[in-house]
Design a protein around this motif. Sequence first.
Motif, PDB file in Angstrom:
ATOM      1  N   ASP A  39      38.318  -7.960 -30.555  1.00 20.38           N
ATOM      2  CA  ASP A  39      38.021  -9.401 -31.370  1.00 20.38           C
ATOM      3  C   ASP A  39      38.305  -8.711 -33.278  1.00 20.38           C
ATOM      4  N   PRO A  40      39.572  -9.970 -33.517  1.00 16.89           N
ATOM      5  CA  PRO A  40      40.099  -9.936 -35.018  1.00 16.89           C
ATOM      6  C   PRO A  40      38.847 -10.397 -36.362  1.00 16.89           C
ATOM      7  N   ALA A  41      37.601 -10.299 -35.800  1.00 18.51           N
ATOM      8  CA  ALA A  41      36.940 -10.757 -37.183  1.00 18.51           C
ATOM      9  C   ALA A  41      36.208  -9.551 -38.012  1.00 18.51           C
ATOM     10  N   LEU A  50      27.744 -22.376 -39.286  1.00 13.88           N
ATOM     11  CA  LEU A  50      29.259 -22.422 -40.371  1.00 13.88           C
ATOM     12  C   LEU A  50      29.172 -24.159 -41.073  1.00 13.88           C
ATOM     13  N   VAL A 107      37.474 -15.961 -25.459  1.00 18.32           N
ATOM     14  CA  VAL A 107      38.120 -16.896 -26.712  1.00 18.32           C
ATOM     15  C   VAL A 107      37.360 -17.683 -27.041  1.00 18.32           C
ATOM     16  N   GLY A 108      36.600 -18.198 -27.068  1.00 14.65           N
ATOM     17  CA  GLY A 108      35.609 -19.981 -27.683  1.00 14.65           C
ATOM     18  C   GLY A 108      36.537 -20.618 -28.052  1.00 14.65           C
ATOM     19  N   SER A 109      36.172 -21.483 -28.646  1.00 18.81           N
ATOM     20  CA  SER A 109      36.833 -23.084 -29.589  1.00 18.81           C
ATOM     21  C   SER A 109      37.323 -22.474 -30.900  1.00 18.81           C
ATOM     22  N   THR A 149      28.092 -31.666 -34.061  1.00 21.03           N
ATOM     23  CA  THR A 149      28.546 -30.950 -35.602  1.00 21.03           C
ATOM     24  C   THR A 149      28.902 -31.782 -36.883  1.00 21.03           C
ATOM     25  N   PHE A 226      36.871 -29.804 -30.759  1.00 14.94           N
ATOM     26  CA  PHE A 226      38.144 -28.864 -31.315  1.00 14.94           C
ATOM     27  C   PHE A 226      38.359 -27.790 -30.350  1.00 14.94           C
ATOM     28  N   LEU A 231      45.654 -18.144 -25.575  1.00 12.04           N
ATOM     29  CA  LEU A 231      46.241 -17.149 -24.758  1.00 12.04           C
ATOM     30  C   LEU A 231      45.798 -17.772 -23.194  1.00 12.04           C
ATOM     31  N   ALA A 278      30.122 -27.497 -24.051  1.00 12.09           N
ATOM     32  CA  ALA A 278      30.204 -26.423 -24.931  1.00 12.09           C
ATOM     33  C   ALA A 278      29.430 -26.320 -25.705  1.00 12.09           C
ATOM     34  N   SER A 279      28.914 -25.181 -26.038  1.00 14.68           N
ATOM     35  CA  SER A 279      27.263 -24.734 -26.559  1.00 14.68           C
ATOM     36  C   SER A 279      27.359 -23.510 -26.605  1.00 14.68           C
ATOM     37  N   CYS A 314      19.691 -29.644 -29.851  1.00 10.01           N
ATOM     38  CA  CYS A 314      19.081 -29.957 -31.590  1.00 10.01           C
ATOM     39  C   CYS A 314      19.957 -29.893 -32.541  1.00 10.01           C
ATOM     40  N   LYS A 347      14.225 -26.242 -34.661  1.00 17.35           N
ATOM     41  CA  LYS A 347      16.234 -25.500 -34.506  1.00 17.35           C
ATOM     42  C   LYS A 347      15.879 -24.250 -35.121  1.00 17.35           C
TER      43      LYS A 347
END
Length: 379
Positions: A39-41, A50, A107-109, A149, A226, A231, A278-279, A314, A347
Amino acid sequence: MSGRVRAVVVGGGYAGVMAANRLAGSRRAHTPLEVTLVDPAPGFTERIRLHQLGAGRRASADVPWTDVLNPRVRHLPARALRIDADRRSIGLAGREPLSFDWLVYAVGSGETSTSLLSVTDPEAARATRTAIGELRPGSAVTVAGAGPTGVEVACAVALARPDLHITIVSPSGSMHPLTGHPAVGRRLRRLGIAVESGTVDRMTGAITTGEGSRPAAPATIWTAGFAVPSLAADSRLPVTGDGRLLVDGTLTVPGHERILGAGDAVSVAGPAAAHLRASCATALPLGAHAADSVLARLGGREPSAIDLGYVLQCLDLGSGQGHVRFVRPDDSPRPWALAGRAGGWTKEQICRMTVTWLAGEASTPGSYRWPAGPRLPVG
Ligand SMILES: Cc1cc2nc3c(=O)[nH]c(=O)nc-3n(C[C@H](O)[C@H](O)[C@H](O)COP(=O)(O)OP(=O)(O)OC[C@H]3O[C@@H](n4cnc5c(N)ncnc54)[C@H](O)[C@@H]3O)c2cc1C
Protein backbone atom coordinates in the motif's frame (compact mmCIF):
# COMPACT_ATOMS: atom_id res chain seq x y z
CA MET A 1 3.67 -27.76 0.49
CA SER A 2 7.15 -27.09 1.91
CA GLY A 3 9.41 -24.04 2.33
CA ARG A 4 8.17 -20.56 2.92
CA VAL A 5 4.78 -19.49 1.64
CA ARG A 6 4.41 -15.91 0.41
CA ALA A 7 1.05 -14.25 1.01
CA VAL A 8 0.65 -10.77 -0.43
CA VAL A 9 -2.22 -8.43 0.41
CA VAL A 10 -2.68 -5.54 -2.03
CA GLY A 11 -4.41 -2.59 -0.36
CA GLY A 12 -4.18 -1.73 3.34
CA GLY A 13 -7.69 -0.51 4.15
CA TYR A 14 -10.12 -2.18 6.55
CA ALA A 15 -10.26 -5.39 4.48
CA GLY A 16 -6.56 -5.64 3.65
CA VAL A 17 -5.23 -4.95 7.16
CA MET A 18 -7.68 -7.45 8.65
CA ALA A 19 -6.63 -10.08 6.07
CA ALA A 20 -2.90 -9.44 6.60
CA ASN A 21 -3.22 -9.66 10.39
CA ARG A 22 -5.18 -12.89 10.28
CA LEU A 23 -2.70 -14.48 7.87
CA ALA A 24 0.30 -13.32 9.90
CA GLY A 25 -1.23 -14.57 13.12
CA SER A 26 -1.94 -18.06 11.87
CA ARG A 27 -0.21 -20.80 13.85
CA ARG A 28 0.85 -22.95 10.95
CA ALA A 29 3.92 -24.51 12.48
CA HIS A 30 4.91 -26.67 9.51
CA THR A 31 5.08 -23.92 6.87
CA PRO A 32 6.21 -20.39 7.71
CA LEU A 33 3.88 -17.82 6.15
CA GLU A 34 5.49 -14.56 4.99
CA VAL A 35 2.91 -11.80 4.78
CA THR A 36 3.50 -8.60 2.80
CA LEU A 37 1.03 -5.72 2.68
CA VAL A 38 1.42 -3.52 -0.40
CA ASP A 39 0.00 0.00 0.00
CA PRO A 40 1.57 3.34 -0.99
CA ALA A 41 -0.08 5.28 1.86
CA PRO A 42 2.12 6.56 4.74
CA GLY A 43 -0.31 5.08 7.28
CA PHE A 44 -3.66 3.37 7.64
CA THR A 45 -6.46 5.72 6.55
CA GLU A 46 -9.61 5.83 8.67
CA ARG A 47 -11.74 6.46 5.60
CA ILE A 48 -14.87 6.77 7.69
CA ARG A 49 -13.42 10.01 9.14
CA LEU A 50 -12.64 11.66 5.79
CA HIS A 51 -15.76 13.85 5.79
CA GLN A 52 -14.40 15.46 8.98
CA LEU A 53 -11.00 15.98 7.32
CA GLY A 54 -12.66 17.46 4.20
CA ALA A 55 -14.66 19.93 6.28
CA GLY A 56 -11.60 21.00 8.28
CA ARG A 57 -12.95 19.56 11.53
CA ARG A 58 -10.09 17.11 11.85
CA ALA A 59 -6.37 17.49 11.07
CA SER A 60 -5.75 13.93 9.86
CA ALA A 61 -7.39 10.55 9.38
CA ASP A 62 -4.09 8.63 9.47
CA VAL A 63 -3.23 5.91 11.97
CA PRO A 64 0.40 4.66 12.09
CA TRP A 65 0.74 1.25 10.41
CA THR A 66 2.40 -0.05 13.57
CA ASP A 67 -0.82 0.64 15.54
CA VAL A 68 -2.93 -1.68 13.39
CA LEU A 69 -0.57 -4.25 11.85
CA ASN A 70 0.76 -7.49 13.32
CA PRO A 71 4.56 -6.94 13.60
CA ARG A 72 5.04 -10.03 11.41
CA VAL A 73 3.40 -8.23 8.46
CA ARG A 74 5.92 -6.50 6.21
CA HIS A 75 4.51 -3.22 4.87
CA LEU A 76 5.78 -2.45 1.37
CA PRO A 77 5.09 1.19 0.45
CA ALA A 78 4.28 0.74 -3.23
CA ARG A 79 1.41 0.93 -5.70
CA ALA A 80 0.48 -2.24 -7.56
CA LEU A 81 0.17 -1.65 -11.31
CA ARG A 82 -0.59 -5.10 -12.69
CA ILE A 83 -1.22 -8.61 -11.42
CA ASP A 84 0.12 -11.48 -13.52
CA ALA A 85 -2.09 -14.34 -12.36
CA ASP A 86 -0.24 -17.04 -14.36
CA ARG A 87 3.23 -16.04 -13.16
CA ARG A 88 1.96 -15.16 -9.68
CA SER A 89 3.68 -11.82 -9.82
CA ILE A 90 2.67 -8.22 -9.10
CA GLY A 91 4.11 -5.31 -11.05
CA LEU A 92 4.85 -2.38 -8.72
CA ALA A 93 5.45 1.31 -9.50
CA GLY A 94 9.19 2.03 -9.27
CA ARG A 95 10.10 -1.37 -7.81
CA GLU A 96 10.96 -4.91 -8.83
CA PRO A 97 7.95 -7.18 -9.33
CA LEU A 98 6.77 -9.03 -6.24
CA SER A 99 6.06 -12.78 -6.38
CA PHE A 100 3.28 -14.40 -4.41
CA ASP A 101 1.90 -17.82 -3.61
CA TRP A 102 -1.41 -16.37 -2.37
CA LEU A 103 -2.86 -12.96 -3.10
CA VAL A 104 -5.63 -11.02 -1.37
CA TYR A 105 -6.92 -8.16 -3.53
CA ALA A 106 -8.27 -5.34 -1.29
CA VAL A 107 -7.71 -2.03 -3.08
CA GLY A 108 -10.97 -0.43 -1.91
CA SER A 109 -12.99 2.27 -3.65
CA GLY A 110 -10.96 5.43 -3.15
CA GLU A 111 -10.62 6.23 -6.83
CA THR A 112 -11.68 9.71 -7.96
CA SER A 113 -14.39 9.50 -10.59
CA THR A 114 -15.00 13.24 -10.87
CA SER A 115 -13.24 16.56 -11.34
CA LEU A 116 -15.35 17.99 -8.49
CA LEU A 117 -14.32 18.10 -4.85
CA SER A 118 -14.71 14.85 -2.92
CA VAL A 119 -13.72 13.10 0.30
CA THR A 120 -12.99 9.72 -1.22
CA ASP A 121 -9.32 9.60 -0.18
CA PRO A 122 -7.08 11.71 2.08
CA GLU A 123 -5.67 13.79 -0.77
CA ALA A 124 -9.13 14.63 -2.11
CA ALA A 125 -10.34 15.40 1.42
CA ARG A 126 -7.42 17.78 2.02
CA ALA A 127 -8.15 19.57 -1.30
CA THR A 128 -11.79 19.90 -0.24
CA ARG A 129 -10.73 21.34 3.11
CA THR A 130 -8.63 23.99 1.34
CA ALA A 131 -11.40 24.88 -1.12
CA ILE A 132 -14.05 25.17 1.61
CA GLY A 133 -11.69 27.24 3.75
CA GLU A 134 -11.20 29.72 0.90
CA LEU A 135 -14.91 30.32 0.21
CA ARG A 136 -16.26 33.80 0.88
CA PRO A 137 -18.98 34.14 3.57
CA GLY A 138 -22.43 33.52 2.11
CA SER A 139 -21.15 31.29 -0.71
CA ALA A 140 -23.22 28.35 -1.90
CA VAL A 141 -21.97 24.77 -1.57
CA THR A 142 -23.57 21.82 -3.33
CA VAL A 143 -23.23 18.32 -1.94
CA ALA A 144 -24.02 15.83 -4.70
CA GLY A 145 -25.67 12.77 -3.15
CA ALA A 146 -28.03 12.30 -0.20
CA GLY A 147 -26.57 9.00 0.99
CA PRO A 148 -24.66 8.61 4.26
CA THR A 149 -21.46 10.24 2.99
CA GLY A 150 -23.34 13.22 1.50
CA VAL A 151 -25.24 13.87 4.71
CA GLU A 152 -22.12 13.43 6.87
CA VAL A 153 -20.11 15.85 4.70
CA ALA A 154 -22.92 18.41 4.62
CA CYS A 155 -23.23 18.39 8.43
CA ALA A 156 -19.47 18.63 8.94
CA VAL A 157 -19.16 21.57 6.50
CA ALA A 158 -22.18 23.32 8.04
CA LEU A 159 -20.58 23.08 11.47
CA ALA A 160 -17.16 24.23 10.21
CA ARG A 161 -18.59 27.09 8.11
CA PRO A 162 -22.03 28.14 9.40
CA ASP A 163 -21.76 31.18 7.08
CA LEU A 164 -22.15 29.03 3.90
CA HIS A 165 -25.40 28.00 2.16
CA ILE A 166 -25.31 24.23 1.77
CA THR A 167 -27.69 22.26 -0.46
CA ILE A 168 -27.71 18.49 -0.81
CA VAL A 169 -28.83 17.56 -4.34
CA SER A 170 -29.93 14.04 -5.18
CA PRO A 171 -32.34 12.47 -7.68
CA SER A 172 -34.34 10.97 -4.83
CA GLY A 173 -34.30 14.09 -2.64
CA SER A 174 -34.17 12.81 0.93
CA MET A 175 -35.72 9.39 0.24
CA HIS A 176 -32.61 7.38 1.20
CA PRO A 177 -33.64 4.68 3.70
CA LEU A 178 -31.13 5.81 6.37
CA THR A 179 -30.69 9.52 5.71
CA GLY A 180 -34.39 10.04 4.90
CA HIS A 181 -35.39 9.40 8.53
CA PRO A 182 -37.35 12.36 10.02
CA ALA A 183 -34.79 12.77 12.84
CA VAL A 184 -32.03 13.24 10.24
CA GLY A 185 -34.22 15.73 8.37
CA ARG A 186 -34.68 17.75 11.58
CA ARG A 187 -30.91 17.84 12.15
CA LEU A 188 -30.30 19.04 8.58
CA ARG A 189 -32.88 21.81 8.94
CA ARG A 190 -31.37 22.89 12.28
CA LEU A 191 -27.99 23.22 10.56
CA GLY A 192 -29.59 25.20 7.71
CA ILE A 193 -28.90 22.51 5.09
CA ALA A 194 -31.40 22.37 2.22
CA VAL A 195 -32.23 19.15 0.36
CA GLU A 196 -33.28 19.33 -3.28
CA SER A 197 -34.36 16.74 -5.89
CA GLY A 198 -32.15 16.97 -8.94
CA THR A 199 -28.98 15.82 -10.61
CA VAL A 200 -25.45 17.21 -10.50
CA ASP A 201 -23.14 16.91 -13.49
CA ARG A 202 -20.20 14.80 -12.33
CA MET A 203 -17.65 16.95 -14.20
CA THR A 204 -19.01 20.53 -14.18
CA GLY A 205 -21.19 20.56 -11.05
CA ALA A 206 -24.10 22.07 -13.04
CA ILE A 207 -27.45 21.31 -11.41
CA THR A 208 -30.65 20.19 -13.14
CA THR A 209 -33.92 20.10 -11.20
CA GLY A 210 -37.60 19.97 -12.19
CA GLU A 211 -37.43 23.76 -12.49
CA GLY A 212 -34.55 23.83 -14.98
CA SER A 213 -30.76 24.01 -14.92
CA ARG A 214 -28.36 26.31 -13.12
CA PRO A 215 -24.57 26.64 -13.11
CA ALA A 216 -22.38 25.01 -10.51
CA ALA A 217 -22.06 26.51 -7.04
CA PRO A 218 -18.63 27.94 -6.09
CA ALA A 219 -17.93 24.56 -4.45
CA THR A 220 -19.45 21.15 -5.22
CA ILE A 221 -18.59 18.06 -3.21
CA TRP A 222 -19.27 14.80 -5.03
CA THR A 223 -20.41 11.89 -2.85
CA ALA A 224 -22.73 10.11 -5.29
CA GLY A 225 -20.87 6.84 -5.70
CA PHE A 226 -17.21 5.89 -5.41
CA ALA A 227 -15.12 4.30 -8.15
CA VAL A 228 -12.85 1.29 -7.69
CA PRO A 229 -9.26 1.13 -9.02
CA SER A 230 -8.89 -0.43 -12.46
CA LEU A 231 -6.14 -2.81 -11.26
CA ALA A 232 -8.24 -5.99 -11.62
CA ALA A 233 -9.50 -5.00 -15.07
CA ASP A 234 -6.00 -3.92 -16.18
CA SER A 235 -4.76 -7.34 -15.03
CA ARG A 236 -7.43 -9.11 -17.11
CA LEU A 237 -9.00 -10.65 -14.05
CA PRO A 238 -12.79 -11.14 -14.15
CA VAL A 239 -14.59 -7.93 -13.19
CA THR A 240 -18.06 -6.42 -13.05
CA GLY A 241 -19.03 -3.59 -15.40
CA ASP A 242 -17.75 -1.05 -12.86
CA GLY A 243 -14.40 -2.82 -12.42
CA ARG A 244 -14.96 -4.75 -9.20
CA LEU A 245 -13.15 -8.09 -8.99
CA LEU A 246 -15.57 -11.02 -9.23
CA VAL A 247 -15.20 -13.57 -6.42
CA ASP A 248 -17.25 -16.56 -5.30
CA GLY A 249 -18.69 -17.14 -1.82
CA THR A 250 -15.27 -18.20 -0.48
CA LEU A 251 -13.97 -14.87 -1.86
CA THR A 252 -11.87 -16.70 -4.45
CA VAL A 253 -11.57 -15.54 -8.05
CA PRO A 254 -13.12 -18.34 -10.16
CA GLY A 255 -10.37 -20.20 -12.01
CA HIS A 256 -7.64 -18.64 -9.81
CA GLU A 257 -7.59 -20.59 -6.55
CA ARG A 258 -4.63 -18.56 -5.21
CA ILE A 259 -6.24 -15.13 -5.77
CA LEU A 260 -8.87 -13.90 -3.34
CA GLY A 261 -10.53 -10.54 -2.82
CA ALA A 262 -12.23 -8.54 -0.08
CA GLY A 263 -13.76 -5.14 0.59
CA ASP A 264 -15.25 -2.45 -1.65
CA ALA A 265 -13.13 -3.52 -4.64
CA VAL A 266 -14.86 -6.90 -5.04
CA SER A 267 -18.27 -8.21 -5.98
CA VAL A 268 -19.25 -11.42 -4.20
CA ALA A 269 -21.38 -13.76 -6.33
CA GLY A 270 -24.36 -15.69 -5.03
CA PRO A 271 -27.63 -15.08 -3.21
CA ALA A 272 -25.97 -15.25 0.24
CA ALA A 273 -24.07 -12.08 -0.68
CA ALA A 274 -26.88 -10.16 -2.35
CA HIS A 275 -27.40 -7.94 0.72
CA LEU A 276 -23.74 -6.92 1.10
CA ARG A 277 -23.13 -3.16 0.90
CA ALA A 278 -19.84 -1.36 0.34
CA SER A 279 -18.84 -0.32 3.85
CA CYS A 280 -16.19 -0.90 6.47
CA ALA A 281 -18.85 -3.02 8.19
CA THR A 282 -18.47 -5.38 5.21
CA ALA A 283 -14.78 -4.90 4.47
CA LEU A 284 -13.62 -6.07 7.92
CA PRO A 285 -15.38 -9.48 7.89
CA LEU A 286 -14.59 -10.00 4.21
CA GLY A 287 -10.91 -9.40 4.93
CA ALA A 288 -10.98 -11.93 7.75
CA HIS A 289 -12.87 -14.42 5.60
CA ALA A 290 -10.47 -14.12 2.66
CA ALA A 291 -7.61 -14.94 5.03
CA ASP A 292 -9.59 -17.84 6.52
CA SER A 293 -10.12 -19.23 3.01
CA VAL A 294 -6.36 -19.09 2.30
CA LEU A 295 -5.59 -20.76 5.64
CA ALA A 296 -8.19 -23.47 5.02
CA ARG A 297 -6.64 -24.36 1.66
CA LEU A 298 -3.14 -24.33 3.15
CA GLY A 299 -4.43 -26.75 5.78
CA GLY A 300 -5.92 -29.03 3.11
CA ARG A 301 -9.52 -28.07 3.95
CA GLU A 302 -12.28 -26.69 1.73
CA PRO A 303 -12.98 -23.03 2.57
CA SER A 304 -16.54 -22.12 3.53
CA ALA A 305 -18.76 -19.52 1.89
CA ILE A 306 -19.12 -16.15 3.61
CA ASP A 307 -22.14 -15.84 5.88
CA LEU A 308 -22.36 -12.25 7.05
CA GLY A 309 -25.15 -10.37 8.78
CA TYR A 310 -25.54 -6.74 9.77
CA VAL A 311 -26.63 -5.16 13.05
CA LEU A 312 -26.57 -1.39 12.51
CA GLN A 313 -26.35 1.41 10.01
CA CYS A 314 -25.04 4.65 11.41
CA LEU A 315 -24.50 8.30 10.58
CA ASP A 316 -22.28 11.01 12.05
CA LEU A 317 -24.32 14.22 12.11
CA GLY A 318 -21.54 16.30 13.68
CA SER A 319 -20.82 17.78 17.13
CA GLY A 320 -21.63 14.54 18.93
CA GLN A 321 -25.00 14.09 17.17
CA GLY A 322 -25.74 11.00 15.14
CA HIS A 323 -28.31 8.53 13.92
CA VAL A 324 -28.02 4.78 14.41
CA ARG A 325 -30.57 2.47 12.86
CA PHE A 326 -30.90 -1.15 13.90
CA VAL A 327 -31.14 -3.55 10.97
CA ARG A 328 -31.82 -7.25 10.43
CA PRO A 329 -28.94 -9.47 9.27
CA ASP A 330 -30.10 -8.91 5.67
CA ASP A 331 -29.63 -5.13 6.25
CA SER A 332 -33.39 -4.39 6.15
CA PRO A 333 -34.40 -1.83 8.78
CA ARG A 334 -35.79 -2.72 12.18
CA PRO A 335 -38.22 -0.21 13.69
CA TRP A 336 -35.71 1.19 16.22
CA ALA A 337 -33.12 3.92 16.01
CA LEU A 338 -30.92 5.97 18.32
CA ALA A 339 -31.01 9.67 17.50
CA GLY A 340 -29.32 12.82 18.79
CA ARG A 341 -26.54 12.46 21.37
CA ALA A 342 -27.24 8.74 21.96
CA GLY A 343 -26.85 8.16 18.22
CA GLY A 344 -23.71 10.29 18.08
CA TRP A 345 -22.12 8.51 21.04
CA THR A 346 -22.89 5.07 19.58
CA LYS A 347 -21.59 6.05 16.14
CA GLU A 348 -18.32 7.31 17.66
CA GLN A 349 -17.86 4.06 19.61
CA ILE A 350 -18.34 2.08 16.40
CA CYS A 351 -15.79 4.22 14.54
CA ARG A 352 -13.29 3.59 17.35
CA MET A 353 -14.12 -0.12 17.37
CA THR A 354 -13.05 -0.52 13.73
CA VAL A 355 -9.47 0.42 14.62
CA THR A 356 -9.68 -1.56 17.89
CA TRP A 357 -10.76 -4.67 15.94
CA LEU A 358 -7.80 -4.31 13.56
CA ALA A 359 -5.36 -3.81 16.44
CA GLY A 360 -6.98 -6.68 18.34
CA GLU A 361 -6.56 -9.06 15.41
CA ALA A 362 -2.91 -7.94 15.21
CA SER A 363 -2.21 -8.75 18.86
CA THR A 364 -4.68 -11.62 19.40
CA PRO A 365 -5.00 -13.54 16.11
CA GLY A 366 -8.45 -14.95 15.42
CA SER A 367 -10.11 -12.58 17.91
CA TYR A 368 -12.25 -10.75 15.34
CA ARG A 369 -15.69 -12.33 14.82
CA TRP A 370 -18.82 -10.98 13.15
CA PRO A 371 -22.56 -11.82 13.27
CA ALA A 372 -23.97 -14.55 11.03
CA GLY A 373 -25.94 -13.68 7.94
CA PRO A 374 -29.62 -13.77 7.04
CA ARG A 375 -29.67 -17.47 6.16
CA LEU A 376 -29.38 -18.41 9.83
CA PRO A 377 -32.27 -18.08 12.30
CA VAL A 378 -32.11 -14.75 14.09
CA GLY A 379 -33.88 -13.36 17.15
C1 LIG B 1 -16.27 10.02 4.09
C2 LIG B 1 -16.60 8.56 4.18
C3 LIG B 1 -17.36 8.12 5.27
C4 LIG B 1 -17.66 6.76 5.39
N1 LIG B 1 -18.40 6.34 6.46
C5 LIG B 1 -18.65 5.03 6.61
C6 LIG B 1 -19.38 4.55 7.75
O1 LIG B 1 -19.79 5.33 8.61
N2 LIG B 1 -19.59 3.22 7.87
C7 LIG B 1 -19.14 2.32 6.93
O2 LIG B 1 -19.34 1.11 7.10
N3 LIG B 1 -18.47 2.74 5.83
C8 LIG B 1 -18.22 4.07 5.65
N4 LIG B 1 -17.54 4.50 4.55
C9 LIG B 1 -17.13 3.52 3.53
C10 LIG B 1 -15.86 2.82 3.99
O3 LIG B 1 -14.87 3.76 4.28
C11 LIG B 1 -15.38 1.88 2.88
O4 LIG B 1 -16.45 1.03 2.54
C12 LIG B 1 -14.19 1.10 3.37
O5 LIG B 1 -13.09 1.98 3.58
C13 LIG B 1 -13.80 0.00 2.39
O6 LIG B 1 -12.69 -0.67 2.92
P1 LIG B 1 -11.64 -1.38 1.97
O7 LIG B 1 -10.67 -2.07 2.87
O8 LIG B 1 -12.34 -2.18 0.94
O9 LIG B 1 -10.90 -0.22 1.18
P2 LIG B 1 -10.24 1.17 1.65
O10 LIG B 1 -10.50 1.48 3.07
O11 LIG B 1 -10.67 2.14 0.61
O12 LIG B 1 -8.69 0.87 1.49
C14 LIG B 1 -8.12 0.56 0.25
C15 LIG B 1 -6.61 0.69 0.35
O13 LIG B 1 -6.06 0.22 -0.88
C16 LIG B 1 -4.96 1.04 -1.23
N5 LIG B 1 -4.77 0.93 -2.67
C17 LIG B 1 -5.59 1.37 -3.66
N6 LIG B 1 -5.05 1.07 -4.87
C18 LIG B 1 -3.89 0.42 -4.63
C19 LIG B 1 -2.89 -0.15 -5.47
N7 LIG B 1 -2.99 -0.11 -6.80
N8 LIG B 1 -1.82 -0.73 -4.88
C20 LIG B 1 -1.71 -0.80 -3.53
N9 LIG B 1 -2.62 -0.29 -2.68
C21 LIG B 1 -3.70 0.32 -3.24
C22 LIG B 1 -5.34 2.43 -0.75
O14 LIG B 1 -4.19 3.22 -0.51
C23 LIG B 1 -6.11 2.11 0.54
O15 LIG B 1 -5.25 2.18 1.67
C24 LIG B 1 -17.20 5.84 4.39
C25 LIG B 1 -16.45 6.30 3.31
C26 LIG B 1 -16.13 7.64 3.21
C27 LIG B 1 -15.29 8.11 2.04
